[in-house]
Write a protein that holds these residues in place. Sequence first.
Motif, PDB file in Angstrom:
ATOM      1  N   LEU A 147       0.895  -1.307  -0.028  1.00  0.00           N
ATOM      2  CA  LEU A 147       0.019   0.012   0.168  1.00  0.00           C
ATOM      3  C   LEU A 147       0.890   1.242   0.125  1.00  0.00           C
ATOM      4  O   LEU A 147       0.488   2.163  -0.858  1.00  0.00           O
ATOM      5  CB  LEU A 147      -0.784  -0.084   1.172  1.00  0.00           C
ATOM      6  CG  LEU A 147      -2.024  -1.176   1.241  1.00  0.00           C
ATOM      7  CD1 LEU A 147      -2.738  -1.373   2.447  1.00  0.00           C
ATOM      8  CD2 LEU A 147      -2.892  -0.886   0.177  1.00  0.00           C
ATOM      9  N   ASN A 148       1.865   1.422   0.995  1.00  0.00           N
ATOM     10  CA  ASN A 148       2.660   2.584   0.646  1.00  0.00           C
ATOM     11  C   ASN A 148       3.436   2.830  -0.244  1.00  0.00           C
ATOM     12  O   ASN A 148       3.836   4.110  -0.633  1.00  0.00           O
ATOM     13  CB  ASN A 148       3.848   2.263   2.010  1.00  0.00           C
ATOM     14  CG  ASN A 148       2.902   2.360   3.146  1.00  0.00           C
ATOM     15  OD1 ASN A 148       2.130   3.060   3.684  1.00  0.00           O
ATOM     16  ND2 ASN A 148       3.492   1.587   4.426  1.00  0.00           N
ATOM     17  N   LYS A 149       3.738   1.563  -1.055  1.00  0.00           N
ATOM     18  CA  LYS A 149       4.570   1.993  -2.389  1.00  0.00           C
ATOM     19  C   LYS A 149       3.546   2.091  -3.491  1.00  0.00           C
ATOM     20  O   LYS A 149       4.040   2.373  -4.767  1.00  0.00           O
ATOM     21  CB  LYS A 149       5.452   0.801  -2.772  1.00  0.00           C
ATOM     22  CG  LYS A 149       6.681   0.637  -1.760  1.00  0.00           C
ATOM     23  CD  LYS A 149       7.693  -0.263  -1.870  1.00  0.00           C
ATOM     24  CE  LYS A 149       8.866  -0.037  -1.150  1.00  0.00           C
ATOM     25  NZ  LYS A 149       9.830  -0.970  -1.355  1.00  0.00           N
ATOM     26  N   LEU A 150       2.243   2.234  -3.445  1.00  0.00           N
ATOM     27  CA  LEU A 150       1.268   2.399  -4.493  1.00  0.00           C
ATOM     28  C   LEU A 150       0.932   3.929  -4.531  1.00  0.00           C
ATOM     29  O   LEU A 150       0.441   4.380  -3.378  1.00  0.00           O
ATOM     30  CB  LEU A 150       0.099   1.861  -4.077  1.00  0.00           C
ATOM     31  CG  LEU A 150      -1.277   2.034  -4.856  1.00  0.00           C
ATOM     32  CD1 LEU A 150      -0.681   1.444  -6.524  1.00  0.00           C
ATOM     33  CD2 LEU A 150      -2.477   1.005  -4.636  1.00  0.00           C
ATOM     34  N   MET A 151       1.674   4.646  -5.287  1.00  0.00           N
ATOM     35  CA  MET A 151       1.756   6.189  -4.948  1.00  0.00           C
ATOM     36  C   MET A 151       0.457   6.906  -5.700  1.00  0.00           C
ATOM     37  O   MET A 151       0.032   6.512  -6.680  1.00  0.00           O
ATOM     38  CB  MET A 151       3.088   6.657  -5.807  1.00  0.00           C
ATOM     39  CG  MET A 151       4.344   6.092  -5.426  1.00  0.00           C
ATOM     40  SD  MET A 151       4.550   5.985  -3.507  1.00  0.00           S
ATOM     41  CE  MET A 151       4.422   7.772  -3.162  1.00  0.00           C
ATOM     42  N   PRO A 152       0.266   8.105  -5.235  1.00  0.00           N
ATOM     43  CA  PRO A 152      -1.012   8.950  -5.660  1.00  0.00           C
ATOM     44  C   PRO A 152      -0.817   8.948  -7.118  1.00  0.00           C
ATOM     45  O   PRO A 152      -2.040   9.265  -7.663  1.00  0.00           O
ATOM     46  CB  PRO A 152      -0.828  10.137  -4.663  1.00  0.00           C
ATOM     47  CG  PRO A 152      -0.194   9.757  -3.467  1.00  0.00           C
ATOM     48  CD  PRO A 152       0.935   8.610  -4.096  1.00  0.00           C
ATOM     49  N   ASP A 153       0.282   9.218  -7.717  1.00  0.00           N
ATOM     50  CA  ASP A 153       0.369   9.552  -9.193  1.00  0.00           C
ATOM     51  C   ASP A 153      -0.033   8.501 -10.089  1.00  0.00           C
ATOM     52  O   ASP A 153      -0.758   8.739 -10.884  1.00  0.00           O
ATOM     53  CB  ASP A 153       1.726  10.113  -9.397  1.00  0.00           C
ATOM     54  CG  ASP A 153       2.066  11.419  -9.017  1.00  0.00           C
ATOM     55  OD1 ASP A 153       1.408  12.080  -8.600  1.00  0.00           O
ATOM     56  OD2 ASP A 153       3.301  11.716  -8.932  1.00  0.00           O
ATOM     57  N   THR A 154       0.095   7.296  -9.366  1.00  0.00           N
ATOM     58  CA  THR A 154      -0.273   6.205 -10.368  1.00  0.00           C
ATOM     59  C   THR A 154      -1.703   6.035 -10.286  1.00  0.00           C
ATOM     60  O   THR A 154      -2.546   5.833 -11.132  1.00  0.00           O
ATOM     61  CB  THR A 154       0.654   4.978  -9.698  1.00  0.00           C
ATOM     62  OG1 THR A 154       1.641   4.867  -9.762  1.00  0.00           O
ATOM     63  CG2 THR A 154      -0.190   3.535 -10.489  1.00  0.00           C
ATOM     64  N   VAL A 155      -2.330   6.426  -9.044  1.00  0.00           N
ATOM     65  CA  VAL A 155      -3.800   6.229  -9.052  1.00  0.00           C
ATOM     66  C   VAL A 155      -4.510   7.281  -9.678  1.00  0.00           C
ATOM     67  O   VAL A 155      -5.487   7.139 -10.378  1.00  0.00           O
ATOM     68  CB  VAL A 155      -4.122   6.241  -7.430  1.00  0.00           C
ATOM     69  CG1 VAL A 155      -5.764   6.136  -7.400  1.00  0.00           C
ATOM     70  CG2 VAL A 155      -3.503   4.867  -6.794  1.00  0.00           C
ATOM     71  N   MET A 156      -3.914   8.552  -9.637  1.00  0.00           N
ATOM     72  CA  MET A 156      -4.445   9.640 -10.161  1.00  0.00           C
ATOM     73  C   MET A 156      -4.507   9.324 -11.756  1.00  0.00           C
ATOM     74  O   MET A 156      -5.493   9.752 -12.423  1.00  0.00           O
ATOM     75  CB  MET A 156      -3.699  11.051  -9.945  1.00  0.00           C
ATOM     76  CG  MET A 156      -4.466  12.234 -10.294  1.00  0.00           C
ATOM     77  SD  MET A 156      -5.937  12.336  -9.411  1.00  0.00           S
ATOM     78  CE  MET A 156      -6.818  13.090 -10.423  1.00  0.00           C
ATOM     79  N   ALA A 157      -3.565   8.589 -12.310  1.00  0.00           N
ATOM     80  CA  ALA A 157      -3.489   8.448 -13.729  1.00  0.00           C
ATOM     81  C   ALA A 157      -4.653   7.495 -14.356  1.00  0.00           C
ATOM     82  O   ALA A 157      -5.379   7.625 -15.232  1.00  0.00           O
ATOM     83  CB  ALA A 157      -2.232   7.742 -13.972  1.00  0.00           C
TER      84      ALA A 157
END
Length: 342
Positions: A325-335
């Motif tokens: 979870l901690n290495k799942l970054m917001p930029d990836t989710v925002m994309a």
Amino acid sequence: MNILIIGPSWVGDMVMSQSLYTTLKQKHPEATIDVLAPAWCKPILERMPEVNQAIEMPIGHGAFNLAGRWALGRELKSSNYTHAYVLPNSAKSALIPLFAGIPCRTGWKGEFRYGLLNDLRADRKIFQYMVERYVSLAYSPNDMLEQVKLANCPRPRLNVDKQTQQLTLQKLKLNLERPAIGLCPGAEFGPAKRWPDKYYAQIAHQVIEKGQQVWLFGGAKDREVTDAIRNALPTEHQQYCHNLAGETSLIEAVDTLAACHTVVSNDSGLMHVSAAVGCNIVALYGSSSPKYTPPLSERVEIVHTDISCRPCFKRECPLGHLDCLNKLMPDTVMASINKFIG
């Protein structure tokens, strides 16, 4: 066919079980389907057109209570059910159909169910997905392997009451002047499914900057997390972030989620509800896997890390770092969100 379903006890599982009810109605249009389930399930089941009635399970989840199960089974005997489908895997869940004298009792082999079920399926792991395991029970043992594939399973579809939806939005002082992005940062299962609230706050900040508004969903126990997300936003953005955790009943959450353009969710019951009411879904997976319980919709972006220790299916990280979870970054989710909102 007069059918009794012994239903699951989790929100997501209950939503996915609708695929079985739909299949049974397709195969047997005149069948009557009743579902025995915890009281909280009743509003969800009432939004499933395949279900005739929801019967409240008076015995608490996990309680054995043999005398109570005997009494309930004898009470249900008068309904003259011809078939029972037992979705939980426990022995105690199979007792009530036996006590009700239901002739055909179907379910997967679980703990000590020999004799309790007389249409006992040997190994549920021959199907990868939970929804396949549910739907396969509608078929004979000889036909299920050939007939049941994820792509062929009916998708859950909960009815949305537009009038109730409008009343709920008014009650919550919500409007759709800006498109609504739902964020579901909770997960009943445990912390190994919960993406960090600081990352959710970054997503909220970015979508508000893009002209959307944010609705935060969850139960009362999620309020601390949703408060933290809203409080992390700049003061001028907080007017566009509405904290609904603990403010809605489950069925109000169903209708409010249905008003969202896109929902970002951990692997949780609300993720499955969002899929069943037709939202765009960005589904975040930590310790669990979309290869078992994916959101059943065509409009889905699934996001997870590829670190070697996931999926472990644990409630808490056995290694103590929660890197999935901690290495799942917001930029990836925002994309992924941007694929829906542009």
